[in-house]
Design an enzyme around this catalytic site. Structure first.
Site, PDB file in Angstrom:
ATOM      1  N   ASN A  13       7.952   8.664   1.760  1.00  0.00           N
ATOM      2  CA  ASN A  13       7.565   7.769   2.910  1.00  0.00           C
ATOM      3  C   ASN A  13       8.974   7.659   3.553  1.00  0.00           C
ATOM      4  OD1 ASN A  13       6.923   5.914   4.800  1.00  0.00           O
ATOM      5  ND2 ASN A  13       6.537   4.314   3.304  1.00  0.00           N
ATOM      6  N   TRP A  14       9.204   8.310   4.774  1.00  0.00           N
ATOM      7  CA  TRP A  14      10.450   8.194   5.337  1.00  0.00           C
ATOM      8  C   TRP A  14      10.526   7.017   6.493  1.00  0.00           C
ATOM      9  CZ3 TRP A  14      11.879  13.857   7.657  1.00  0.00           C
ATOM     10  CH2 TRP A  14      11.949  14.670   6.473  1.00  0.00           C
ATOM     11  N   LYS A  15       9.397   6.302   6.445  1.00  0.00           N
ATOM     12  CA  LYS A  15       9.214   5.126   7.385  1.00  0.00           C
ATOM     13  C   LYS A  15       9.747   5.302   8.921  1.00  0.00           C
ATOM     14  CE  LYS A  15       9.827   2.130   3.271  1.00  0.00           C
ATOM     15  NZ  LYS A  15       9.520   1.106   2.577  1.00  0.00           N
ATOM     16  N   HIS A 105      -0.125   0.728   3.964  1.00  0.00           N
ATOM     17  CA  HIS A 105       1.147   0.344   3.290  1.00  0.00           C
ATOM     18  C   HIS A 105       1.434  -1.152   3.558  1.00  0.00           C
ATOM     19  CE1 HIS A 105       5.344   0.095   2.733  1.00  0.00           C
ATOM     20  NE2 HIS A 105       5.446   1.176   2.075  1.00  0.00           N
ATOM     21  N   GLU A 107       3.967  -2.692   4.470  1.00  0.00           N
ATOM     22  CA  GLU A 107       4.498  -3.113   5.938  1.00  0.00           C
ATOM     23  C   GLU A 107       3.441  -3.060   7.044  1.00  0.00           C
ATOM     24  OE1 GLU A 107       7.598  -0.126   5.491  1.00  0.00           O
ATOM     25  OE2 GLU A 107       8.474  -1.280   3.821  1.00  0.00           O
ATOM     26  N   GLU A 177       2.209  -0.680  -5.346  1.00  0.00           N
ATOM     27  CA  GLU A 177       3.396  -1.103  -4.697  1.00  0.00           C
ATOM     28  C   GLU A 177       3.541  -2.465  -4.735  1.00  0.00           C
ATOM     29  OE1 GLU A 177       5.392   2.360  -2.360  1.00  0.00           O
ATOM     30  OE2 GLU A 177       4.132   1.132  -0.830  1.00  0.00           O
ATOM     31  N   GLY A 183      11.994  -1.804  -1.268  1.00  0.00           N
ATOM     32  CA  GLY A 183      13.396  -1.906  -0.462  1.00  0.00           C
ATOM     33  C   GLY A 183      14.144  -3.134  -1.002  1.00  0.00           C
ATOM     34  N   SER A 223      11.281   0.846  -4.998  1.00  0.00           N
ATOM     35  CA  SER A 223      12.713   1.016  -5.331  1.00  0.00           C
ATOM     36  C   SER A 223      12.655   2.140  -6.361  1.00  0.00           C
ATOM     37  CB  SER A 223      13.336  -0.484  -5.804  1.00  0.00           C
ATOM     38  OG  SER A 223      13.515  -1.447  -4.989  1.00  0.00           O
ATOM     39  N   GLY A 244      10.369   5.191  -1.167  1.00  0.00           N
ATOM     40  CA  GLY A 244      10.849   5.000   0.112  1.00  0.00           C
ATOM     41  C   GLY A 244      12.324   5.392   0.694  1.00  0.00           C
ATOM     42  N   GLY A 245      13.027   4.330   0.528  1.00  0.00           N
ATOM     43  CA  GLY A 245      14.522   4.438   0.858  1.00  0.00           C
ATOM     44  C   GLY A 245      15.054   5.714   0.302  1.00  0.00           C
TER      45      GLY A 245
HETATM   46  P1  PGA Z   1      11.323   1.723  -1.379  1.00  0.00           P
HETATM   47  O1  PGA Z   1      10.003   1.930  -0.546  1.00  0.00           O
HETATM   48  O2  PGA Z   1      11.260   2.827  -2.210  1.00  0.00           O
HETATM   49  O3  PGA Z   1      12.360   2.058  -0.379  1.00  0.00           O
HETATM   50  O4  PGA Z   1      11.377   0.434  -2.227  1.00  0.00           O
HETATM   51  C1  PGA Z   1       8.764   2.096  -1.135  1.00  0.00           C
HETATM   52  C2  PGA Z   1       7.660   2.377  -0.027  1.00  0.00           C
HETATM   53  O5  PGA Z   1       7.810   1.606   0.844  1.00  0.00           O
HETATM   54  O6  PGA Z   1       6.755   3.151  -0.129  1.00  0.00           O
END
Ligand code: PGA
Length: 265
Positions: A13-15, A105, A107, A177, A183, A223, A244-245
């Site tokens: 997930n490149w956000k 998600h 977010e 998640e 994050g 994470s 994510g990151g």
């Molecule tokens: P993260 O994000 O790996 O940066 O914790 C995961 C996600 O939001 O899907």
């Protein structure tokens, strides 16, 4: 070689990172490396999920290589088919480029007010358009600390995953998640995440029956890095990760490599 009953998924997930130019150059870097790995192990999908504006650019890179099982996913979509919904994209539009869409998600739920009801409508629209939804659920830190994880997960499963037509129930992917792990660099333990994924599978079985529950793929997210992925994918109830990151770094290739190592044991 270990042949799992459910093919694993590592999705990135490149956000809100990487516009079309940056996305294209990053994809040109990682797709060939991923391709070599995908040739080694057939029971794994890797799915790149850049921002909507960069989907075409990444699609072009994937199409020039023709490696197996490297797929493209969107990070969101709207449930309506078309119309006056400024800024939104529909399942039909996503389907032109992608196999997959991330939905609900945390977010999106936190910053854009998405509810379980909206996520459910989006999931139904995705399934009706032969898109694979990766539906995200997870508890807040306060809920985790108050021992309410099970209760929160039960509510989200029952409401976000309701009313799926029987023929699509095995297409669904869930990403567990925990919000406190996203994050933050503080991943859940594999045991803790495994307990929640077992609960999710049990609840899904109550809704759709044992076969659908056995086919359901449940990813862990929060994470994930190449340093901890092996513990998660070694758990029999965890079918991969939503990253994510680390997905917009070369670490993503390492995560896929480590996953294959565990699966081949
Ligand atoms: P993260 O994000 O790996 O940066 O914790 C995961 C996600 O939001 O899907």
């Amino acid at each position: 070689m270990n042949i799992p009953s459910r093919a694993a998924i590592i999705a990135g997930n490149w956000k809100m990172y990487c516009g079309p130019m940056q996305a294209s150059s990053f994809a040109q870097e990682v797709v060939p490396e991923l391709g070599l790995l995908m040739h080694q192990y057939p029971h794994l999908l890797s799915i790149l999920c850049p921002p909507a504006i960069s989907l075409t650019a990444v699609r072009e890179v994937i199409d020039t290589h023709l490696f197996p099982r490297i797929e493209l996913g969107a990070q969101n979509m709207y449930f309506e088919e078309k119309g006056a919904f400024t800024g939104e994209i529909s399942a039909t539009m996503v389907r032109e480029l992608c196999t997959t869409v991330i939905l609900g998600h945390s977010e999106r739920r936190t910053y854009f007010g998405e509810t379980d009801e909206m996520v459910n409508k989006k999931a139904l629209a995705a399934l009706n358009h032969r898109l694979r939804p990766i539906i995200c659920i997870g508890e807040h830190l306060q809920e985790y600390e108050a021992g309410k994880t099970g209760e929160v997960i039960r509510f989200q499963v029952q409401h976000s995953l309701a009313n799926f037509p029987a023929q699509y129930t095995s297409q669904v992917v869930i990403a567990y998640e925990p919000i406190w792990a996203i994050g933050t660099g503080k991943a859940a333990t594999a045991e803790g995440a495994g307990n929640v994924t077992q609960l999710i599978r049990q609840l899904y079985g109550e809704m759709y029956g044992g076969d659908a529950a056995s086919a359901l793929r449940i990813l862990y997210g929060g994470s994930v890095t190449s340093a901890n992925i092996s513990e998660f994918v070694a758990h029999p109830d965890i079918d991969g990760a939503l990253v994510g990151g680390a997905s917009i770094k070369s670490d993503f290739v390492e995560i896929v490599r480590k996953t294959i190592e565990v699966m081949q044991q």
